[in-house]
Write a protein that holds these residues in place. Structure first.
Motif, short mmCIF file in Angstrom:
data_model
loop_
_atom_site.label_atom_id
_atom_site.label_comp_id
_atom_site.label_asym_id
_atom_site.label_seq_id
_atom_site.Cartn_x
_atom_site.Cartn_y
_atom_site.Cartn_z
N ARG A 66 35.32 42.92 58.88
CA ARG A 66 34.51 42.14 57.95
C ARG A 66 35.32 41.47 56.85
NH1 ARG A 66 30.04 44.31 55.23
NH2 ARG A 66 29.76 42.13 54.72
N PHE A 67 36.47 42.04 56.49
CA PHE A 67 37.23 41.50 55.36
C PHE A 67 38.66 41.20 55.74
CE2 PHE A 67 33.68 43.69 53.55
CZ PHE A 67 33.28 42.86 52.51
N LEU A 68 39.15 40.10 55.22
CA LEU A 68 40.55 39.71 55.34
C LEU A 68 41.07 39.63 53.91
CD1 LEU A 68 43.15 38.39 56.46
CD2 LEU A 68 41.91 36.24 56.52
N ILE A 69 42.14 40.36 53.65
CA ILE A 69 42.76 40.35 52.33
C ILE A 69 44.12 39.69 52.48
CG2 ILE A 69 43.63 41.76 50.42
CD1 ILE A 69 41.52 43.88 51.35
N GLU A 70 44.32 38.61 51.72
CA GLU A 70 45.60 37.90 51.76
C GLU A 70 46.31 38.14 50.43
OE1 GLU A 70 47.14 33.61 53.15
OE2 GLU A 70 45.60 33.57 51.60
N VAL A 71 47.50 38.71 50.50
CA VAL A 71 48.33 38.94 49.32
C VAL A 71 49.45 37.91 49.36
CG1 VAL A 71 49.75 40.59 48.05
CG2 VAL A 71 47.79 41.41 49.40
N GLU A 72 49.49 37.04 48.34
CA GLU A 72 50.46 35.94 48.33
C GLU A 72 51.35 36.05 47.10
OE1 GLU A 72 50.63 31.06 48.39
OE2 GLU A 72 48.70 32.06 48.29
N GLY A 73 52.63 35.82 47.31
CA GLY A 73 53.59 35.82 46.22
C GLY A 73 53.88 34.42 45.73
N ALA A 74 54.60 34.33 44.62
CA ALA A 74 54.92 33.04 44.01
C ALA A 74 55.76 32.16 44.91
CB ALA A 74 55.62 33.25 42.67
N ASN A 75 56.47 32.74 45.85
CA ASN A 75 57.32 31.96 46.75
C ASN A 75 56.55 31.39 47.94
OD1 ASN A 75 56.84 34.22 48.23
ND2 ASN A 75 58.97 34.86 48.41
N GLY A 76 55.24 31.63 48.01
CA GLY A 76 54.42 31.07 49.07
C GLY A 76 54.25 31.96 50.29
N LEU A 77 55.02 33.04 50.37
CA LEU A 77 54.86 33.96 51.49
C LEU A 77 53.62 34.83 51.27
CD1 LEU A 77 58.56 35.11 51.99
CD2 LEU A 77 57.27 33.41 53.30
N SER A 78 52.96 35.17 52.37
CA SER A 78 51.76 35.99 52.24
C SER A 78 51.68 37.01 53.36
CB SER A 78 50.50 35.11 52.24
OG SER A 78 50.37 34.44 53.46
N GLU A 79 50.90 38.03 53.11
CA GLU A 79 50.63 39.09 54.07
C GLU A 79 49.12 39.17 54.25
OE1 GLU A 79 52.76 41.08 55.79
OE2 GLU A 79 54.45 39.99 54.93
N HIS A 80 48.69 39.45 55.47
CA HIS A 80 47.27 39.60 55.76
C HIS A 80 46.97 41.05 56.09
CE1 HIS A 80 48.02 35.30 57.13
NE2 HIS A 80 47.41 35.24 55.98
N ILE A 81 45.88 41.55 55.52
CA ILE A 81 45.42 42.90 55.78
C ILE A 81 43.94 42.80 56.11
CG2 ILE A 81 45.13 45.22 54.82
CD1 ILE A 81 47.30 44.25 52.70
N TYR A 82 43.53 43.44 57.18
CA TYR A 82 42.13 43.40 57.59
C TYR A 82 41.47 44.73 57.24
CZ TYR A 82 43.48 39.17 59.97
OH TYR A 82 43.95 37.91 60.23
N ALA A 83 40.27 44.66 56.69
CA ALA A 83 39.50 45.84 56.32
C ALA A 83 38.18 45.82 57.07
CB ALA A 83 39.25 45.87 54.81
N ALA A 84 37.83 46.97 57.64
CA ALA A 84 36.66 47.05 58.51
C ALA A 84 35.35 46.77 57.79
CB ALA A 84 36.61 48.41 59.20
N GLN A 85 35.13 47.42 56.66
CA GLN A 85 33.86 47.33 55.95
C GLN A 85 34.10 47.13 54.46
OE1 GLN A 85 30.92 47.15 57.46
NE2 GLN A 85 31.88 47.41 59.45
#
Length: 135
Positions: A66-85
């Protein structure tokens, strides 16, 4: 090559296909694959356009995960984390929000130093001085 991302459900971590990157086509804005996956903006924390910026964007949809969490740094790189509920997403936000808060405070200190702010009486005065200097 399929990219993987962490999935979080009921306190347990696993790994699976990074749905967003799997659908992302070269040159596309992030909104296109988000829309195809059914994700809508839920909330954001932080701001990446600062000297030490970190932004956390949360997207939600009806289907699992249900959820996608995107963590982005100042340099433009990002990581995606998926959360079920929702309870999984909120738990992750509680863990990651301090990163964005610390980055924001660090950025304010950096900007105050660059603006040569000697002393301020309150946060509002500090922010006004920084904004005035950046213009």
């Amino acid at each position: 090559m399929t990219m993987t991302a962490p999935y979080y459900a009921d306190g347990e971590w696993s790994s699976g296909t990074d749905l967003l990157l799997d659908l992302w086509e070269d040159g596309e804005e992030i909104t296109a694959p988000l829309k195809r996956l059914g994700y809508e903006p839920f909330t954001t924390i932080g701001y990446v356009d600062m000297p030490t910026g970190v932004g956390i964007a949360v997207y939600s949809r009806i289907d699992a995960p249900r959820f996608l969490i995107e963590v982005e740094g100042a340099n433009g790189l990002s990581e995606h984390i998926y959360a079920a509920q929702s309870h999984d997403a909120l738990e992750l936000l509680a863990r990651y929000a301090p990163i964005a808060q610390a980055a924001a405070i660090s950025s304010l200190v950096t900007l105050a130093y660059q603006a040569d702010v000697q002393s301020v009486e309150n946060v509002g005065e500090l922010l006004r001085a920084i904004i005035k200097e950046r213009r």
